[in-house]
Design an enzyme around this catalytic site. Sequence first.
Site, PDB file in Angstrom:
ATOM      1  N   ASP A  88       0.831  -1.074  -0.083  1.00 48.71           N
ATOM      2  CA  ASP A  88      -0.088   0.022   0.014  1.00 48.71           C
ATOM      3  C   ASP A  88       0.695   1.153  -0.076  1.00 48.71           C
ATOM      4  O   ASP A  88       1.763   1.435   0.748  1.00 48.71           O
ATOM      5  CB  ASP A  88      -0.870   0.197   1.335  1.00 48.71           C
ATOM      6  N   THR A 144      -2.960   5.406  -4.289  1.00 50.57           N
ATOM      7  CA  THR A 144      -2.035   6.222  -3.668  1.00 50.57           C
ATOM      8  C   THR A 144      -0.610   5.823  -4.165  1.00 50.57           C
ATOM      9  O   THR A 144       0.191   6.463  -4.190  1.00 50.57           O
ATOM     10  CB  THR A 144      -1.761   5.764  -2.027  1.00 50.57           C
ATOM     11  N   THR A 145      -0.416   4.589  -4.819  1.00 49.26           N
ATOM     12  CA  THR A 145       0.797   4.347  -5.481  1.00 49.26           C
ATOM     13  C   THR A 145       0.921   5.109  -6.905  1.00 49.26           C
ATOM     14  O   THR A 145       1.989   5.751  -6.885  1.00 49.26           O
ATOM     15  CB  THR A 145       1.232   2.903  -5.622  1.00 49.26           C
ATOM     16  N   ASP A 195      -9.183  -0.175   1.444  1.00 50.00           N
ATOM     17  CA  ASP A 195      -9.377   0.475  -0.266  1.00 50.00           C
ATOM     18  C   ASP A 195     -10.375  -0.046  -0.634  1.00 50.00           C
ATOM     19  O   ASP A 195     -11.177   0.793  -1.433  1.00 50.00           O
ATOM     20  CB  ASP A 195      -7.938  -0.231  -0.855  1.00 50.00           C
TER      21      ASP A 195
HETATM   22  N1  LIG Z   1      -5.498  -7.568 -13.641  1.00 49.09           N
HETATM   23  C1  LIG Z   1      -4.988  -6.383 -13.837  1.00 49.09           C
HETATM   24  N2  LIG Z   1      -4.288  -5.999 -14.881  1.00 49.09           N
HETATM   25  C2  LIG Z   1      -3.642  -4.811 -15.195  1.00 49.09           C
HETATM   26  N3  LIG Z   1      -3.675  -3.783 -14.542  1.00 49.09           N
HETATM   27  C3  LIG Z   1      -4.352  -3.849 -13.446  1.00 49.09           C
HETATM   28  C4  LIG Z   1      -5.143  -5.340 -13.246  1.00 49.09           C
HETATM   29  N4  LIG Z   1      -5.686  -5.199 -11.634  1.00 49.09           N
HETATM   30  C5  LIG Z   1      -5.218  -3.917 -11.295  1.00 49.09           C
HETATM   31  N5  LIG Z   1      -4.569  -3.198 -12.288  1.00 49.09           N
HETATM   32  C6  LIG Z   1      -4.056  -1.721 -12.098  1.00 49.09           C
HETATM   33  O1  LIG Z   1      -3.222  -1.613 -10.876  1.00 49.09           O
HETATM   34  C7  LIG Z   1      -3.214  -0.438 -10.704  1.00 49.09           C
HETATM   35  C8  LIG Z   1      -3.602  -0.449  -9.084  1.00 49.09           C
HETATM   36  O2  LIG Z   1      -2.287  -0.669  -8.294  1.00 49.09           O
HETATM   37  P1  LIG Z   1      -2.110  -0.787  -6.859  1.00 49.09           P
HETATM   38  O3  LIG Z   1      -3.476  -0.851  -6.146  1.00 49.09           O
HETATM   39  O4  LIG Z   1      -0.964  -1.542  -6.393  1.00 49.09           O
HETATM   40  O5  LIG Z   1      -1.718   0.791  -6.806  1.00 49.09           O
HETATM   41  P2  LIG Z   1      -2.872   1.985  -6.344  1.00 49.09           P
HETATM   42  O6  LIG Z   1      -4.179   1.737  -6.589  1.00 49.09           O
HETATM   43  O7  LIG Z   1      -2.508   3.210  -7.036  1.00 49.09           O
HETATM   44  O8  LIG Z   1      -2.260   2.196  -4.929  1.00 49.09           O
HETATM   45  P3  LIG Z   1      -2.724   1.764  -3.526  1.00 49.09           P
HETATM   46  O9  LIG Z   1      -3.677   0.435  -3.533  1.00 49.09           O
HETATM   47  O10 LIG Z   1      -1.436   1.240  -2.809  1.00 49.09           O
HETATM   48  O11 LIG Z   1      -3.179   2.519  -2.705  1.00 49.09           O
HETATM   49  C9  LIG Z   1      -4.347   0.338 -11.234  1.00 49.09           C
HETATM   50  O12 LIG Z   1      -3.828   1.011 -12.537  1.00 49.09           O
HETATM   51  C10 LIG Z   1      -5.349  -0.717 -11.927  1.00 49.09           C
HETATM   52  O13 LIG Z   1      -5.865  -0.472 -13.104  1.00 49.09           O
HETATM   53 MG   LIG Z   2      -5.056   0.034  -5.174  1.00 44.72          MG
END
Ligand SMILES: Nc1ncnc2c1ncn2[C@@H]1O[C@H](COP(=O)(O)OP(=O)(O)OP(=O)(O)O)[C@@H](O)[C@H]1O
Ligand SMILES: [Mg+2]
Length: 544
Positions: A65, A98-99, A394
Amino acid sequence: MSTPASGIPVLVLKEGSTRSRGREAQHTNIMAARIIAEMVKSSLGPKGMDKMLVDSFGDVTITSDGRTILDEMDVQHPAAKMMVEVAKTQDNEAGDGTTTVVVLAGELLAKAEELIGKNIHPTIIIDGYKKAMEKALEILEKIAIPVDLNSTEYLKKTAMTSMASKLVAEHKEYLADLAVKAVLQVAEKADGKYKVDVDDVKVEKKPGESLRDTILVNGIVLDKEVVHPGMPKRVENARIALLDTPLEIEKTEFDAKINIESPEQMEAFLKQEEVMLRDMVEKLASVGANVVLCQKGIDDMAQHFLARKGILAVRRVKKSDMEKLAKATGGRIITNLEDMTSADLGYANVVEERKIGDDKMTFVEGCRNPRSVTILIRGATERVVDEAERSLHDAICVVRDIVEEPKILAGGGAPELEVARVLKKYAETLPGREQLAVKNFAEALEAIPATLAENAGLDPIDVLSELRARHEKNETWAGIEVISGKVQDMREAEVFEPLSVKKQVIKSATEAASMILKIDDVIAAAKMKPPSVPKEKGEEGAGE
Ligand SMILES: Nc1ncnc2c1ncn2[C@@H]1O[C@H](COP(=O)(O)OP(=O)(O)OP(=O)(O)O)[C@@H](O)[C@H]1O
Ligand SMILES: [Mg+2]
């Protein structure tokens, strides 16, 4: 700042201050911020890696996260701290992304530095970025897919996407279901719109069993046991007294000396205490309470009297839980027992102590206000339940985001690429230097699909060129599905994100990058020396 007779402003700095200006200041700030972005980059997406963070007490956190990673790190540089702030803002406003926001802000700064190298003034870059941001928000609104809230299908799929990138991904379907049910239960409808306070969904955790044993409770779960073995363990039609006053005889604040001359006097003295405690319990019984939830302590003697009256009591309930209980049961928190009436009591169908793992917890179910739920997380170890709590946060937030603004986007970098494509066209309509800024903004957005691909072990250049080609052919939702490693329509891959998360990402990242770009002068006061360190002879700078 003061202006002497000559009219030239003079900046008076404290002794020991350091100052860096212009290019140099800009460069160090951008570097510091980019280092933070580089650090979280590898944890983006479902194929991203987790980080193991060890604090100064040796406590270990395992997470992917973004906000948690940055929170646990002891970041010193002021520009780097701004990146930590942006992750916090994203978390508070949208709860997810957030990432992404930190990666995007870092990328915007990298692209800005490129332009600064070409002698383009930061102000022009900031203006260009602002234009690009507004345009990007417009494009996102336009391509967003409306959601019908009568069906929970998309709420669930979006919650699953938010958990796909977490340790708990294996159980995402089960947990997403709980998150959706919980949020819908606490949603309030007003003027045709829904409002959700995520604090209404209480999350409790208890290591043991597995994530599949996580449950949704219609009411409030307290991590406390019933105080006395003689008390009932289950009370139906509970009339609940919520106390913020101890059921104890308070010790006087001053020392007093009492001369006791006979055993009778001693007995009378102790009796007096007993009478006072008995009166307290009598009072509670007389207003009709059969459950007592107390924020403070309960004396052994009072416990005994309560048990004799058949009253179930719990002590040292957390303040935050007391507030939730008041809202849920419709009771009033009592600070002075004497003023209490039966109207102050809260109501719940059942209050019951249950054994969860090795511990006992108290369940308050079927409350007067149905808008109070608890998700009780179970999982193999403490670290698992901790990360599950963050992941559920989340999931709960994304469901809330859609309930409040029922629009979604497909993910996997598809929206970023679509926005980049349109922005590049838009850039051509702008004058020279701004055009470059908007173009670079578009390229920064492409870093999101590139990073998703890279983290999945794919070649980002190949993936990007295929994505660009597909978007040119008007395939709006072409993205990179990282589990299969294929470029495809992300709606078919069922990877969905709330529109509001992505909008907030673009807004916050642009703001943070602009703020850092605007700085051309860093004046830092000398670090304060910790007072406990004895000063060495001949050390520079006076302590005072
Ligand atoms: N199966 C998948 N294939 C491709 N991309 C995906 C898939 N599942 C999720 N994503 C993408 O991953 C990203 C989110 O990643 P992640 O949850 O690690 O980061 P975040 O939401 O930015 O941060 P955090 O969850 O740490 O607050 C989004 O851009 C989402 O569209
Ligand atoms: Mg996320």
